[in-house]
Scaffold this motif. Structure first.
Motif, mmCIF file in Angstrom:
data_model
loop_
_atom_site.group_PDB
_atom_site.id
_atom_site.type_symbol
_atom_site.label_atom_id
_atom_site.label_comp_id
_atom_site.label_asym_id
_atom_site.label_seq_id
_atom_site.Cartn_x
_atom_site.Cartn_y
_atom_site.Cartn_z
ATOM 1 N N THR A 135 0.843 -1.197 0.000
ATOM 2 C CA THR A 135 0.000 0.000 0.000
ATOM 3 C C THR A 135 0.878 1.247 0.000
ATOM 4 N N ALA A 136 1.941 1.241 0.811
ATOM 5 C CA ALA A 136 2.861 2.380 0.862
ATOM 6 C C ALA A 136 3.518 2.616 -0.497
ATOM 7 N N ALA A 137 3.902 1.550 -1.188
ATOM 8 C CA ALA A 137 4.516 1.701 -2.516
ATOM 9 C C ALA A 137 3.536 2.335 -3.492
ATOM 10 N N HIS A 138 2.283 1.942 -3.418
ATOM 11 C CA HIS A 138 1.265 2.507 -4.301
ATOM 12 C C HIS A 138 1.042 3.990 -3.989
ATOM 13 N N VAL A 139 0.863 4.304 -2.710
ATOM 14 C CA VAL A 139 0.608 5.688 -2.290
ATOM 15 C C VAL A 139 1.796 6.588 -2.624
ATOM 16 N N ALA A 140 3.011 6.044 -2.512
ATOM 17 C CA ALA A 140 4.220 6.820 -2.809
ATOM 18 C C ALA A 140 4.432 7.010 -4.312
ATOM 19 N N GLY A 141 3.668 6.285 -5.128
ATOM 20 C CA GLY A 141 3.829 6.395 -6.575
ATOM 21 C C GLY A 141 4.979 5.562 -7.110
ATOM 22 N N ALA A 142 5.507 4.642 -6.286
ATOM 23 C CA ALA A 142 6.671 3.850 -6.678
ATOM 24 C C ALA A 142 6.305 2.616 -7.492
ATOM 25 N N ALA A 143 5.220 1.963 -7.142
ATOM 26 C CA ALA A 143 4.800 0.740 -7.820
ATOM 27 C C ALA A 143 3.288 0.619 -7.688
ATOM 28 N N TYR A 144 2.662 0.114 -8.707
ATOM 29 C CA TYR A 144 1.202 -0.026 -8.706
ATOM 30 C C TYR A 144 0.821 -1.301 -7.954
ATOM 31 N N TYR A 145 -0.090 -1.155 -6.992
ATOM 32 C CA TYR A 145 -0.555 -2.290 -6.196
ATOM 33 C C TYR A 145 -1.821 -2.843 -6.853
ATOM 34 N N TYR A 146 -1.665 -3.899 -7.643
ATOM 35 C CA TYR A 146 -2.803 -4.508 -8.354
ATOM 36 C C TYR A 146 -3.543 -5.427 -7.406
ATOM 37 N N GLN A 147 -4.845 -5.167 -7.298
ATOM 38 C CA GLN A 147 -5.703 -5.932 -6.413
ATOM 39 C C GLN A 147 -6.927 -6.412 -7.180
ATOM 40 N N ASP A 160 -15.726 -16.637 -4.619
ATOM 41 C CA ASP A 160 -15.408 -16.473 -3.198
ATOM 42 C C ASP A 160 -13.945 -16.733 -2.868
ATOM 43 N N LYS A 161 -13.157 -17.040 -3.857
ATOM 44 C CA LYS A 161 -11.748 -17.365 -3.633
ATOM 45 C C LYS A 161 -10.965 -16.118 -3.206
ATOM 46 N N LYS A 162 -10.113 -16.275 -2.198
ATOM 47 C CA LYS A 162 -9.270 -15.172 -1.720
ATOM 48 C C LYS A 162 -8.139 -14.953 -2.721
ATOM 49 N N MET A 163 -7.974 -13.725 -3.177
ATOM 50 C CA MET A 163 -6.900 -13.370 -4.110
ATOM 51 C C MET A 163 -6.142 -12.174 -3.529
ATOM 52 N N MET A 194 3.596 -4.043 -8.908
ATOM 53 C CA MET A 194 4.424 -4.155 -10.105
ATOM 54 C C MET A 194 5.109 -2.813 -10.335
ATOM 55 N N HIS A 195 6.404 -2.886 -10.612
ATOM 56 C CA HIS A 195 7.209 -1.702 -10.875
ATOM 57 C C HIS A 195 7.319 -1.516 -12.386
ATOM 58 N N PRO A 196 7.278 -0.277 -12.886
ATOM 59 C CA PRO A 196 7.317 -0.072 -14.333
ATOM 60 C C PRO A 196 8.618 -0.505 -15.007
ATOM 61 N N ARG A 197 9.735 -0.530 -14.276
ATOM 62 C CA ARG A 197 11.019 -0.947 -14.867
ATOM 63 C C ARG A 197 11.431 -2.353 -14.447
ATOM 64 N N TYR A 198 11.037 -2.751 -13.233
ATOM 65 C CA TYR A 198 11.490 -4.025 -12.691
ATOM 66 C C TYR A 198 10.401 -5.085 -12.609
ATOM 67 N N GLY A 199 9.187 -4.758 -13.034
ATOM 68 C CA GLY A 199 8.098 -5.728 -12.903
ATOM 69 C C GLY A 199 7.972 -6.147 -11.451
ATOM 70 N N GLY A 200 8.120 -7.439 -11.186
ATOM 71 C CA GLY A 200 8.068 -7.940 -9.816
ATOM 72 C C GLY A 200 9.441 -8.253 -9.249
ATOM 73 N N TRP A 201 10.501 -7.827 -9.924
ATOM 74 C CA TRP A 201 11.866 -8.123 -9.490
ATOM 75 C C TRP A 201 12.423 -6.989 -8.625
ATOM 76 N N LEU A 215 -4.258 -9.206 -18.638
ATOM 77 C CA LEU A 215 -2.966 -9.304 -17.957
ATOM 78 C C LEU A 215 -3.107 -9.159 -16.444
ATOM 79 N N ARG A 216 -4.031 -8.331 -15.984
ATOM 80 C CA ARG A 216 -4.249 -8.194 -14.540
ATOM 81 C C ARG A 216 -4.749 -9.507 -13.944
ATOM 82 N N ILE A 217 -5.665 -10.148 -14.642
ATOM 83 C CA ILE A 217 -6.159 -11.455 -14.179
ATOM 84 C C ILE A 217 -5.006 -12.450 -14.153
ATOM 85 N N GLU A 218 -4.216 -12.478 -15.228
ATOM 86 C CA GLU A 218 -3.071 -13.394 -15.298
ATOM 87 C C GLU A 218 -2.073 -13.103 -14.189
#
Length: 198
Positions: A71-83, A94-97, A102-109, A140-143
């Motif tokens: 949440t902090a990364a999203h609020v700071a504008g550093a990385a988008y928190y996809y929910q 009803d499945k918990k997800m 995701m970072h624009p340059r590093y993806g999830g790395w 892509l968000r679903i994936e």
């Protein structure tokens, strides 16, 4: 202020940190490395300023995290928190997800390591910046959410978008190793020497 570590952190910061330390008692080497560099940077950059540092690994007495890193990364504008709410036609019922940044340059790395708070500092004129939406299509968000929730061990969610750099194979091996076995892995590789406490 949010502190992220880029994929190169393992080779450029962690391994040199291990070589320059004499460990007697060690908790988690990555946590100790991050605390070392963050504390050094804070004392050098803000010597006369009160700074409250919270690390991603710290927990409150209630066993909740000291701060919600994604949440902090999203609020700071550093990385988008996809929910789940970022998917218009939710296919999971009803499945918990769980969500993932995701970072624009590093993806999830990358990793969210620390939060710095400057008590008493008033910042006027700052405009909150939205994080870059680097996973714009619904498909892509679903994936992304399915890979993160159902197959996170295969690392594939991290590459849902094109990335500039990934974790090295050595770093992937380290993070794939159960935490209880990581000290042994570092010791066997010659990266860590633990000195007995007397």
């Amino acid at each position: 202020m949010l502190v992220l570590s880029a994929p190169q952190m393992f080779e450029k910061a962690f391994k040199p940190f291990l070589k320059n330390q004499e460990f007697k008692n060690i908790r988690d080497p990555i946590d100790e490395c991050v605390a070392h560099y963050v504390n050094r940077a804070v004392s050098q950059s803000f010597p006369a300023q009160e700074v409250e540092v919270s690390y991603d690994y710290e927990m409150l007495p209630s066993r909740r995290p000291r701060f919600l890193a994604q949440t902090a990364a999203h609020v700071a504008g550093a990385a988008y928190y996809y929910q789940r709410k970022d998917v218009t036609e939710d296919p999971w019922g009803d499945k918990k997800m769980y969500g993932v940044c995701m970072h624009p340059r590093y993806g999830g790395w990358f990793a969210i390591r620390a939060l710095l708070v400057f008590p008493g500092v008033v910042a006027e004129g700052l405009v909150q910046r939205d994080p870059p939406d680097c996973v714009p299509s619904q498909e892509l968000r679903i994936e992304l959410l399915e890979r993160f929730n159902l197959r996170w061990q295969d690392w594939s969610y991290r590459d849902i978008v094109p990335v500039e750099v990934r974790y090295s194979e050595e770093q992937k091996t380290y993070f794939s190793t159960p935490p209880a076995d990581r000290l042994k892995l570092l010791h066997e590789s010659g990266d860590l020497q633990i000195f007995p406490s007397y």
